[in-house]
Design a protein around this motif. Structure first.
Motif, short mmCIF file in Angstrom:
data_model
loop_
_atom_site.label_atom_id
_atom_site.label_comp_id
_atom_site.label_asym_id
_atom_site.label_seq_id
_atom_site.Cartn_x
_atom_site.Cartn_y
_atom_site.Cartn_z
N ASN A 141 -8.09 -9.71 -4.52
CA ASN A 141 -9.01 -8.36 -4.60
C ASN A 141 -8.09 -7.33 -4.09
O ASN A 141 -8.51 -6.50 -3.10
CB ASN A 141 -10.46 -8.71 -3.97
N LEU A 142 -6.98 -7.21 -4.39
CA LEU A 142 -5.84 -6.45 -3.70
C LEU A 142 -6.21 -4.95 -4.23
O LEU A 142 -5.26 -4.03 -3.51
CB LEU A 142 -4.39 -6.83 -4.07
N GLU A 143 -6.56 -4.74 -5.48
CA GLU A 143 -6.43 -3.25 -5.78
C GLU A 143 -7.85 -2.84 -6.02
O GLU A 143 -8.50 -3.07 -7.12
CB GLU A 143 -5.73 -3.36 -7.16
N ASP A 144 -8.33 -1.93 -5.05
CA ASP A 144 -9.57 -1.22 -5.30
C ASP A 144 -9.46 -0.13 -6.36
O ASP A 144 -8.41 0.31 -6.87
CB ASP A 144 -10.24 -0.89 -3.98
N SER A 145 -10.53 0.55 -6.56
CA SER A 145 -10.75 1.33 -7.79
C SER A 145 -9.96 2.82 -7.34
O SER A 145 -9.15 3.42 -8.29
CB SER A 145 -12.20 2.01 -8.16
N GLY A 164 2.34 -3.77 -2.00
CA GLY A 164 1.51 -3.02 -0.98
C GLY A 164 1.01 -3.76 0.14
O GLY A 164 1.01 -3.27 1.30
N LYS A 165 0.19 -5.15 -0.21
CA LYS A 165 -0.41 -5.56 0.65
C LYS A 165 0.63 -6.01 1.73
O LYS A 165 0.45 -6.28 3.01
CB LYS A 165 -1.19 -6.80 0.26
N PHE A 166 2.04 -6.65 1.35
CA PHE A 166 2.96 -6.93 2.11
C PHE A 166 3.38 -5.95 3.14
O PHE A 166 3.42 -6.31 4.41
CB PHE A 166 3.99 -7.52 1.27
N LEU A 167 3.46 -4.72 2.35
CA LEU A 167 4.00 -3.54 3.44
C LEU A 167 2.88 -3.28 4.49
O LEU A 167 3.21 -2.93 5.76
CB LEU A 167 4.15 -2.47 2.47
N TYR A 168 1.76 -3.28 4.06
CA TYR A 168 0.48 -3.17 4.98
C TYR A 168 0.42 -4.05 6.02
O TYR A 168 0.32 -3.70 7.19
CB TYR A 168 -0.64 -3.20 4.17
N MET A 169 0.83 -5.26 5.65
CA MET A 169 0.88 -6.37 6.83
C MET A 169 2.10 -6.09 7.78
O MET A 169 1.79 -6.24 8.86
CB MET A 169 1.02 -7.82 6.37
N TYR A 182 0.90 5.75 -4.09
CA TYR A 182 0.33 4.45 -4.08
C TYR A 182 0.68 3.61 -2.87
O TYR A 182 -0.11 3.27 -2.23
CB TYR A 182 0.90 3.84 -5.34
N SER A 183 2.13 3.67 -2.43
CA SER A 183 2.43 2.88 -1.22
C SER A 183 2.13 3.91 -0.10
O SER A 183 1.68 2.98 0.98
CB SER A 183 3.85 2.61 -1.41
N THR A 184 1.92 5.06 0.00
CA THR A 184 1.44 5.99 1.01
C THR A 184 0.18 5.50 1.43
O THR A 184 -0.43 5.38 2.45
CB THR A 184 1.44 7.26 0.49
N VAL A 185 -0.82 5.28 0.23
CA VAL A 185 -2.27 4.80 0.87
C VAL A 185 -2.15 3.44 1.43
O VAL A 185 -2.93 3.17 2.25
CB VAL A 185 -3.06 4.90 -0.43
N TRP A 186 -1.40 2.50 0.86
CA TRP A 186 -1.21 1.29 1.63
C TRP A 186 -0.82 1.27 3.14
O TRP A 186 -1.58 0.68 3.88
CB TRP A 186 -0.23 0.47 0.69
N LEU A 187 0.15 1.90 3.24
CA LEU A 187 0.95 2.10 4.55
C LEU A 187 -0.33 2.98 5.43
O LEU A 187 -0.60 2.69 6.56
CB LEU A 187 2.07 3.04 4.43
N GLY A 188 -0.98 4.02 4.70
CA GLY A 188 -2.00 4.71 5.57
C GLY A 188 -2.96 3.89 6.09
O GLY A 188 -3.56 4.08 7.21
N ARG A 189 -3.55 2.96 5.05
CA ARG A 189 -4.58 2.02 5.51
C ARG A 189 -4.50 0.89 6.68
O ARG A 189 -5.15 0.59 7.24
CB ARG A 189 -5.12 1.51 4.33
N ALA A 190 -2.90 0.94 6.96
CA ALA A 190 -2.72 0.09 8.07
C ALA A 190 -2.75 1.03 9.31
O ALA A 190 -2.46 0.08 10.33
CB ALA A 190 -1.14 -0.59 7.61
N LEU A 191 -2.84 2.20 9.33
CA LEU A 191 -2.59 2.98 10.60
C LEU A 191 -3.81 2.98 11.26
O LEU A 191 -5.00 2.91 10.68
CB LEU A 191 -2.47 4.31 10.14
N GLY A 192 -3.70 2.78 12.82
CA GLY A 192 -4.85 2.85 13.42
C GLY A 192 -5.35 4.36 13.89
O GLY A 192 -4.92 5.10 13.05
N THR A 193 -6.42 4.37 14.77
CA THR A 193 -6.85 5.89 14.75
C THR A 193 -5.94 6.88 15.16
O THR A 193 -6.10 8.00 14.39
CB THR A 193 -8.15 5.70 15.96
N ASN A 194 -5.02 6.43 15.87
CA ASN A 194 -4.00 7.62 16.43
C ASN A 194 -2.91 7.69 15.59
O ASN A 194 -1.81 8.59 15.90
CB ASN A 194 -3.65 7.52 17.97
N GLY A 195 -2.81 6.94 14.46
CA GLY A 195 -1.53 6.70 13.71
C GLY A 195 -1.30 7.79 12.87
O GLY A 195 -2.10 8.60 12.42
N ARG A 196 0.00 7.94 12.37
CA ARG A 196 0.21 9.19 11.54
C ARG A 196 1.40 8.61 10.54
O ARG A 196 2.42 7.86 10.80
CB ARG A 196 1.04 10.42 12.30
#
Ligand code: DHB
Ligand code: MG
Length: 220
Positions: free
Chosen positions: A18-22, A46-51, A70-84
């Motif tokens: 289930n790697l690609e949401d809407s 994308g999931k690999f980069l996120y990992m 696209y990859s920006t969202v994968w990376l962005g989703r890996a960020l914690g609360t104070n991440g940028r």
């Protein structure tokens, strides 16, 4: 290669895990709708980069080559609360599409798209953003070596420098190749292979993007 065994396996994995949401699917659509090159990473990549971002606990990330985000969202989703994440895009038109996609992803607070020349922007990063934890380069291949040299000065020990498209269907093996992109990514491989400030692993990949690869270099 839509029907190759590699593509079919990628599609199976995307479905099974289930790697690609809407939202991610919509970003792919926006690439097509805006006549952008179909160069976004696959969902499996994308999931690999996120990992990778999660593994190094990345709080400050840089991306070079936003495209539609696209990859920006994968990376962005890996960020914690104070991440940028600062993502750099040469084309203002692509950046506008990406900003809208990042907004839809609910990531506008953490993810910023900057437009212009990537080296100039890298040279102007605020001191409080540095040192970075992860840099992903996926833009014009001709400047990969310069991006790498700049990254050497501005990453923390243990930071990852990840470069996409370093195998080019194996074209890098052909000494007589006229493929300009293969020539420059080969220079990139030569640069990182000979550099003692990094430890490197090259991941040859097949899948929906065909046959290519990622270079993973860790700053020592
Ligand atoms: C190309 C660029 C990419 O970033 C990619 O993932 C695939 C192909 C290209 O310029 O050909
Ligand atoms: Mg790429």
């Amino acid at each position: 290669m839509p029907d190759s065994i590699f593509s079919r396996v990628d599609n199976y994995l995307i479905d099974r895990f289930n790697l690609e949401d809407s939202l991610l699917k919509d970003i792919r659509t926006s690439v097509a709708d805006h006549d952008m090159p179909q160069h976004s990473i696959s969902a499996v990549q994308g999931k690999f980069l996120y990992m990778l971002a999660r593994i190094v606990n990345a709080k400050r990330m840089i991306e070079i080559g936003t495209l539609a985000g696209y990859s920006t969202v994968w990376l962005g989703r890996a960020l914690g609360t104070n991440g940028r994440l600062i993502s750099i895009e040469k084309s203002p038109a692509y950046a506008a599409v990406a900003r809208e996609n990042i907004r839809k992803a609910g990531l506008s607070e953490k993810v910023e798209v900057r437009t212009g020349n990537a080296l100039t922007i890298l040279n102007q990063l605020e001191q409080d953003f540095l040192p970075f934890d992860l840099l992903f380069m996926d833009a014009d291949k001709t400047e990969y070596v310069e991006y790498f040299n700049k990254a050497l000065e501005s990453g923390r020990p243990g930071a990852l420098i990840v470069a996409d498209n370093v195998i080019r269907k194996g074209e890098i093996l052909d000494e007589a190749t006229h493929d300009e992109k293969a020539i420059v990514v080969k220079k990139y491989l030569d640069t990182i292979a000979g550099n003692e400030r990094v430890d490197t692993s090259i991941l040859q990949q097949v899948g929906l993007k065909g046959h290519d690869g990622l270079a993973l270099s860790m700053l020592l």
